[in-house]
Structure formats: structure tokens, C-alpha cells
Scaffold this motif. Structure first.
Motif, PDB file in Angstrom:
ATOM      1  N   GLY A   6       0.824  -1.356  -0.124  1.00 23.19           N
ATOM      2  CA  GLY A   6       0.055  -0.034  -0.107  1.00 23.19           C
ATOM      3  C   GLY A   6       1.023   1.104   0.078  1.00 23.19           C
ATOM      4  N   GLN A   7       1.876   1.323   0.766  1.00 23.84           N
ATOM      5  CA  GLN A   7       2.846   2.322   0.895  1.00 23.84           C
ATOM      6  C   GLN A   7       3.674   2.568  -0.637  1.00 23.84           C
ATOM      7  OE1 GLN A   7       5.464   0.674   3.854  1.00 23.84           O
ATOM      8  NE2 GLN A   7       4.600   2.067   5.451  1.00 23.84           N
ATOM      9  N   ALA A   8       3.584   1.704  -1.243  1.00 25.78           N
ATOM     10  CA  ALA A   8       4.320   1.690  -2.486  1.00 25.78           C
ATOM     11  C   ALA A   8       3.200   2.184  -3.609  1.00 25.78           C
ATOM     12  CB  ALA A   8       4.860   0.069  -3.112  1.00 25.78           C
ATOM     13  N   ALA A   9       1.928   1.646  -3.427  1.00 24.26           N
ATOM     14  CA  ALA A   9       1.033   2.068  -4.309  1.00 24.26           C
ATOM     15  C   ALA A   9       0.777   3.667  -4.358  1.00 24.26           C
ATOM     16  CB  ALA A   9      -0.280   1.248  -4.242  1.00 24.26           C
ATOM     17  N   ALA A  10       1.009   4.141  -3.091  1.00 23.99           N
ATOM     18  CA  ALA A  10       0.964   5.620  -2.746  1.00 23.99           C
ATOM     19  C   ALA A  10       1.823   6.480  -3.260  1.00 23.99           C
ATOM     20  CB  ALA A  10       0.487   5.938  -1.417  1.00 23.99           C
ATOM     21  N   LEU A  11       3.078   5.886  -3.420  1.00 26.36           N
ATOM     22  CA  LEU A  11       4.210   6.745  -3.818  1.00 26.36           C
ATOM     23  C   LEU A  11       3.986   7.604  -4.961  1.00 26.36           C
ATOM     24  CD1 LEU A  11       7.121   7.212  -2.977  1.00 26.36           C
ATOM     25  CD2 LEU A  11       8.004   5.344  -4.488  1.00 26.36           C
ATOM     26  N   PRO A  12       3.613   7.072  -6.206  1.00 25.85           N
ATOM     27  CA  PRO A  12       3.396   7.764  -7.293  1.00 25.85           C
ATOM     28  C   PRO A  12       2.682   9.409  -7.025  1.00 25.85           C
ATOM     29  CG  PRO A  12       2.912   5.770  -8.087  1.00 25.85           C
ATOM     30  CD  PRO A  12       3.031   5.670  -6.471  1.00 25.85           C
ATOM     31  N   GLY A  13       1.610   8.955  -6.205  1.00 28.50           N
ATOM     32  CA  GLY A  13       0.735  10.349  -5.771  1.00 28.50           C
ATOM     33  C   GLY A  13       1.559  11.235  -5.098  1.00 28.50           C
ATOM     34  N   ARG A  14       2.444  10.674  -4.244  1.00 33.62           N
ATOM     35  CA  ARG A  14       3.243  11.578  -3.227  1.00 33.62           C
ATOM     36  C   ARG A  14       4.328  12.388  -4.275  1.00 33.62           C
ATOM     37  NH1 ARG A  14       5.944   7.862   0.760  1.00 33.62           N
ATOM     38  NH2 ARG A  14       6.498   9.697   1.930  1.00 33.62           N
ATOM     39  N   LEU A  15       4.476  12.026  -5.239  1.00 37.00           N
ATOM     40  CA  LEU A  15       5.673  12.371  -6.066  1.00 37.00           C
ATOM     41  C   LEU A  15       5.002  13.215  -7.277  1.00 37.00           C
ATOM     42  CD1 LEU A  15       8.593   9.830  -5.666  1.00 37.00           C
ATOM     43  CD2 LEU A  15       8.286  11.789  -4.622  1.00 37.00           C
TER      44      LEU A  15
ATOM     45  N   LEU B 124       5.503   3.254  -9.403  1.00 33.96           N
ATOM     46  CA  LEU B 124       5.872   4.489  -9.944  1.00 33.96           C
ATOM     47  C   LEU B 124       6.401   4.203 -11.202  1.00 33.96           C
ATOM     48  CD1 LEU B 124       6.749   7.462  -9.350  1.00 33.96           C
ATOM     49  CD2 LEU B 124       9.059   6.528  -8.622  1.00 33.96           C
ATOM     50  N   MET B 125       7.118   3.129 -11.436  1.00 30.03           N
ATOM     51  CA  MET B 125       7.442   2.878 -12.965  1.00 30.03           C
ATOM     52  C   MET B 125       6.460   2.617 -13.867  1.00 30.03           C
ATOM     53  SD  MET B 125      10.580   3.430 -12.314  1.00 30.03           S
ATOM     54  CE  MET B 125      11.085   3.208 -13.877  1.00 30.03           C
ATOM     55  N   ALA B 126       5.219   2.207 -13.122  1.00 30.82           N
ATOM     56  CA  ALA B 126       4.093   1.985 -14.223  1.00 30.82           C
ATOM     57  C   ALA B 126       3.446   3.040 -14.484  1.00 30.82           C
ATOM     58  CB  ALA B 126       3.154   0.992 -13.506  1.00 30.82           C
ATOM     59  N   ALA B 127       3.558   4.260 -13.416  1.00 29.30           N
ATOM     60  CA  ALA B 127       2.900   5.557 -13.585  1.00 29.30           C
ATOM     61  C   ALA B 127       3.819   6.478 -14.348  1.00 29.30           C
ATOM     62  CB  ALA B 127       2.634   6.229 -12.382  1.00 29.30           C
ATOM     63  N   ARG B 128       4.963   6.015 -14.543  1.00 31.54           N
ATOM     64  CA  ARG B 128       5.891   7.053 -15.422  1.00 31.54           C
ATOM     65  C   ARG B 128       6.669   6.044 -16.366  1.00 31.54           C
ATOM     66  NH1 ARG B 128       8.110  11.972 -11.916  1.00 31.54           N
ATOM     67  NH2 ARG B 128       6.567  12.321 -10.675  1.00 31.54           N
ATOM     68  N   PRO B 129       6.093   5.663 -17.574  1.00 30.39           N
ATOM     69  CA  PRO B 129       6.751   4.560 -18.291  1.00 30.39           C
ATOM     70  C   PRO B 129       7.869   5.245 -18.975  1.00 30.39           C
ATOM     71  CG  PRO B 129       4.701   5.000 -19.263  1.00 30.39           C
ATOM     72  CD  PRO B 129       4.865   5.894 -17.946  1.00 30.39           C
ATOM     73  N   GLU B 130       8.008   6.385 -18.907  1.00 28.13           N
ATOM     74  CA  GLU B 130       9.188   7.329 -19.638  1.00 28.13           C
ATOM     75  C   GLU B 130      10.530   7.323 -18.708  1.00 28.13           C
ATOM     76  OE1 GLU B 130       7.683  10.206 -16.923  1.00 28.13           O
ATOM     77  OE2 GLU B 130       6.684   8.726 -18.148  1.00 28.13           O
ATOM     78  N   LEU B 131      10.234   6.993 -17.623  1.00 25.87           N
ATOM     79  CA  LEU B 131      11.445   6.919 -16.519  1.00 25.87           C
ATOM     80  C   LEU B 131      12.314   5.838 -16.794  1.00 25.87           C
ATOM     81  CD1 LEU B 131      12.241   8.837 -14.315  1.00 25.87           C
ATOM     82  CD2 LEU B 131      10.913   7.663 -12.630  1.00 25.87           C
ATOM     83  N   GLU B 132      13.545   6.144 -16.857  1.00 22.44           N
ATOM     84  CA  GLU B 132      14.548   5.111 -17.042  1.00 22.44           C
ATOM     85  C   GLU B 132      15.063   4.521 -15.635  1.00 22.44           C
ATOM     86  OE1 GLU B 132      18.720   4.332 -19.408  1.00 22.44           O
ATOM     87  OE2 GLU B 132      17.794   6.381 -19.144  1.00 22.44           O
TER      88      GLU B 132
ATOM     89  N   ALA C 199      18.386  18.875 -12.254  1.00 27.09           N
ATOM     90  CA  ALA C 199      17.742  17.602 -12.459  1.00 27.09           C
ATOM     91  C   ALA C 199      17.579  17.050 -11.289  1.00 27.09           C
ATOM     92  CB  ALA C 199      18.700  16.782 -13.083  1.00 27.09           C
ATOM     93  N   ILE C 200      16.451  16.245 -11.002  1.00 28.49           N
ATOM     94  CA  ILE C 200      15.996  15.511  -9.695  1.00 28.49           C
ATOM     95  C   ILE C 200      16.252  14.086 -10.147  1.00 28.49           C
ATOM     96  CG2 ILE C 200      14.244  15.259  -7.985  1.00 28.49           C
ATOM     97  CD1 ILE C 200      13.244  17.904  -8.596  1.00 28.49           C
ATOM     98  N   PHE C 201      16.543  13.191  -9.296  1.00 29.95           N
ATOM     99  CA  PHE C 201      16.738  11.696  -9.461  1.00 29.95           C
ATOM    100  C   PHE C 201      16.422  10.865  -8.095  1.00 29.95           C
ATOM    101  CE2 PHE C 201      20.791  12.520  -8.484  1.00 29.95           C
ATOM    102  CZ  PHE C 201      21.631  11.250  -7.686  1.00 29.95           C
ATOM    103  N   LEU C 202      16.027   9.870  -8.320  1.00 30.11           N
ATOM    104  CA  LEU C 202      15.392   8.853  -6.950  1.00 30.11           C
ATOM    105  C   LEU C 202      16.174   7.736  -6.968  1.00 30.11           C
ATOM    106  CD1 LEU C 202      11.901   8.329  -6.109  1.00 30.11           C
ATOM    107  CD2 LEU C 202      13.367   6.427  -6.459  1.00 30.11           C
ATOM    108  N   MET C 203      16.666   7.581  -5.940  1.00 27.29           N
ATOM    109  CA  MET C 203      16.982   6.258  -5.311  1.00 27.29           C
ATOM    110  C   MET C 203      16.366   5.474  -4.325  1.00 27.29           C
ATOM    111  SD  MET C 203      21.253   6.862  -4.899  1.00 27.29           S
ATOM    112  CE  MET C 203      22.236   6.599  -6.235  1.00 27.29           C
ATOM    113  N   CYS C 204      15.942   4.072  -4.726  1.00 28.09           N
ATOM    114  CA  CYS C 204      15.322   3.421  -3.704  1.00 28.09           C
ATOM    115  C   CYS C 204      16.359   2.573  -2.960  1.00 28.09           C
ATOM    116  CB  CYS C 204      14.176   2.508  -4.268  1.00 28.09           C
ATOM    117  SG  CYS C 204      12.909   1.747  -3.091  1.00 28.09           S
ATOM    118  N   SER C 205      16.452   2.489  -1.755  1.00 28.55           N
ATOM    119  CA  SER C 205      17.413   1.861  -0.888  1.00 28.55           C
ATOM    120  C   SER C 205      16.903   1.382   0.493  1.00 28.55           C
ATOM    121  CB  SER C 205      18.900   2.666  -0.849  1.00 28.55           C
ATOM    122  OG  SER C 205      19.931   2.060  -0.272  1.00 28.55           O
ATOM    123  N   HIS C 206      17.718   1.168   1.351  1.00 29.69           N
ATOM    124  CA  HIS C 206      17.315   0.688   2.808  1.00 29.69           C
ATOM    125  C   HIS C 206      17.836   1.607   3.942  1.00 29.69           C
ATOM    126  CE1 HIS C 206      17.288  -3.155   0.402  1.00 29.69           C
ATOM    127  NE2 HIS C 206      18.135  -2.808  -0.220  1.00 29.69           N
TER     128      HIS C 206
END
Length: 236
Positions: free
Chosen positions: A35-44, A67-75, A148-155
């Protein structure tokens, strides 16, 4: 210079089980984490991301999937250097059991001297993560410009160590930093110094409200003055 958005993965099955996952395969998001992951596209929404970089571990890839599904252009790129700390023989063990290990006192109070049996030192963990961020900053700025703004998903421990580096804090102080699952931390790097604009932001302040709450492994550790190694499960 580029702005980095650090996202900790959503709550995982290991978090709720009180396990130190490390690089143990098959650790997925639990229902709340999904659920948290599903909300991430809206938060960004409105944040013009030019690239995303992820730890190779399943829980991070699952966190970024919506997020990647919501932004298919994102590498999307994968970088092992922002993967979880290699906890070695501690991986997969219960945090409640590890609390009695002599090494845990070092991890809590003098992490720059801590090295996990069969794994890596916390100094090495921080060094590889900082190296990754610096290299990606340079690459992103060269390819997309200084705004530019970029994102990293980590721990959890990785993000805490990166924040400590950005704030000029010694690694021995990084256990004072806390980042919940799927929290957002934003750091802008400049030629002279980094600036931390967000730290562990979930938009949810419920965990700060006093009152009767069910005991959790996180709360037990924090009540004892200890940080939750690996980052913990967040609010109940």
C-alpha cells in the motif's frame, strides 16, 4: 547540482517479523508495504524525475514498481552499491536475539568499528553508498543539467549513512537518524556542500501522538535507547 530523492523500501515481511533481512532472498513487501508503494506515485506527483536507481533487492524493486508503471518514460537503473548492508552471519536472524550479541553494543555506540561476521563493516557500507551517490550525481548533472532531480530506492541503514555524510556527521552518530519504510529524504548536492531538505518524510505523524499502542520490536528497541538495525517496521 542535482537533487537526490532517497526512498526507503516499503514495509517488508522481515520488518514485521522482527528479522534482520540483509541480502536474504525472497523478502517481499507485506500488505502495508504494498500500500505504501502504491501511494508513492501520488506523493511524487509534480516532481520532474529524470531517472530512478534501485537496490537490486526484491523489496526495493517492488516499492518502485507502481511508480515505474505510472511513469513509463522514466529510466530505471540497478546499483548494488545501494543494496542493504551485508550483515553476514546475522542475516535472517531475529533482532530480539541479536540484541544480546556483544557486537550489538558496538553497532549501537561505535558503528565505525563494527564489522559483521561473514559480512562487511559499516564503514565499507557507507563508503560504497556515498561513492554511488557521488557518481550518479555527476552522471545525472552531465546528462540532464544542474536542476535535475533523480530518485534512489534503498534501505534504512544505507539511507541513514548517506544522510550522515550529507550532514557532515561522523558515522558513529548515524544511529541518531531514523527513516521509516517508504519515507522520502531529499538532498541537494552543491559544489561546496549538500543541503538536506527532507528527512524521513512520510506525511504521517501518527507515530508521534502519545497514547496506548501495541508494543512493537521497534518501540522496545527505542525505549531502551537503541536504534533498530536495518531500519525497523515503522509505526504500528
Amino acid at each position: 547540482m542535482a537533487t537526490l530523492i532517497l526512498v526507503r523500501h516499503g514495509r517488508s515481511t522481515a520488518n514485521t517479523a522482527g528479522l534482520l533481512a540483509g541480502w536474504t532472498p525472497g523478502v517481499a513487501l507485506d500488505e502495508r508495504g504494498a500500500g505504501q508503494a502504491a501511494a508513492l506515485p501520488g506523493r511524487l506527483v509534480g516532481v520532474p524525475l529524470v531517472a530512478a536507481v534501485t537496490s537490486p533487492l526484491q523489496r526495493c524493486r517492488e516499492t518502485l514498481a507502481p511508480l515505474m508503471a505510472a511513469r513509463p518514460e522514466l529510466e530505471l537503473h540497478t546499483d548494488e552499491r545501494i543494496g542493504e548492508c551485508h550483515y553476514g552471519d546475522w542475516s535472517g536472524r531475529k533482532l530480539s536475539e541479536l540484541a544480546d550479541e556483544p557486537l550489538m553494543k558496538i553497532v549501537q555506540q561505535h558503528p565505525s568499528a563494527a564489522a559483521f561476521p561473514g559480512g562487511e563493516s559499516m564503514r565499507a557500507m557507507q563508503a560504497r553508498a556515498v561513492e554511488s551517490v557521488r557518481e550518479w550525481n555527476t552522471r545525472i548533472e552531465q546528462e540532464h543539467g544542474g536542476d535535475a532531480i533523480f530518485l534512489m530506492c534503498s534501505h534504512g541503514d544505507i539511507i541513514k549513512s548517506l544522510v550522515a555524510d550529507a550532514l557532515g556527521m561522523h558515522l558513529d552518530l548515524f544511529q541518531r537518524i531514523h527513516v521509516d519504510p517508504c519515507s522520502v529524504t531529499a538532498i541537494r548536492y552543491t559544489p561546496t556542500r549538500p543541503f538536506v531538505f527532507r528527512l524521513g518524510d512520510t506525511g504521517d505523524f501518527g507515530s508521534l501522538v502519545p497514547g496506548e499502542k501495541a508494543p512493537t520490536p521497534d518501540k522496545a528497541a527505542e525505549d531502551a535507547g537503541n536504534a533498530v538495525v536495518g531500519g525497523g517496521a515503522g509505526a504500528a
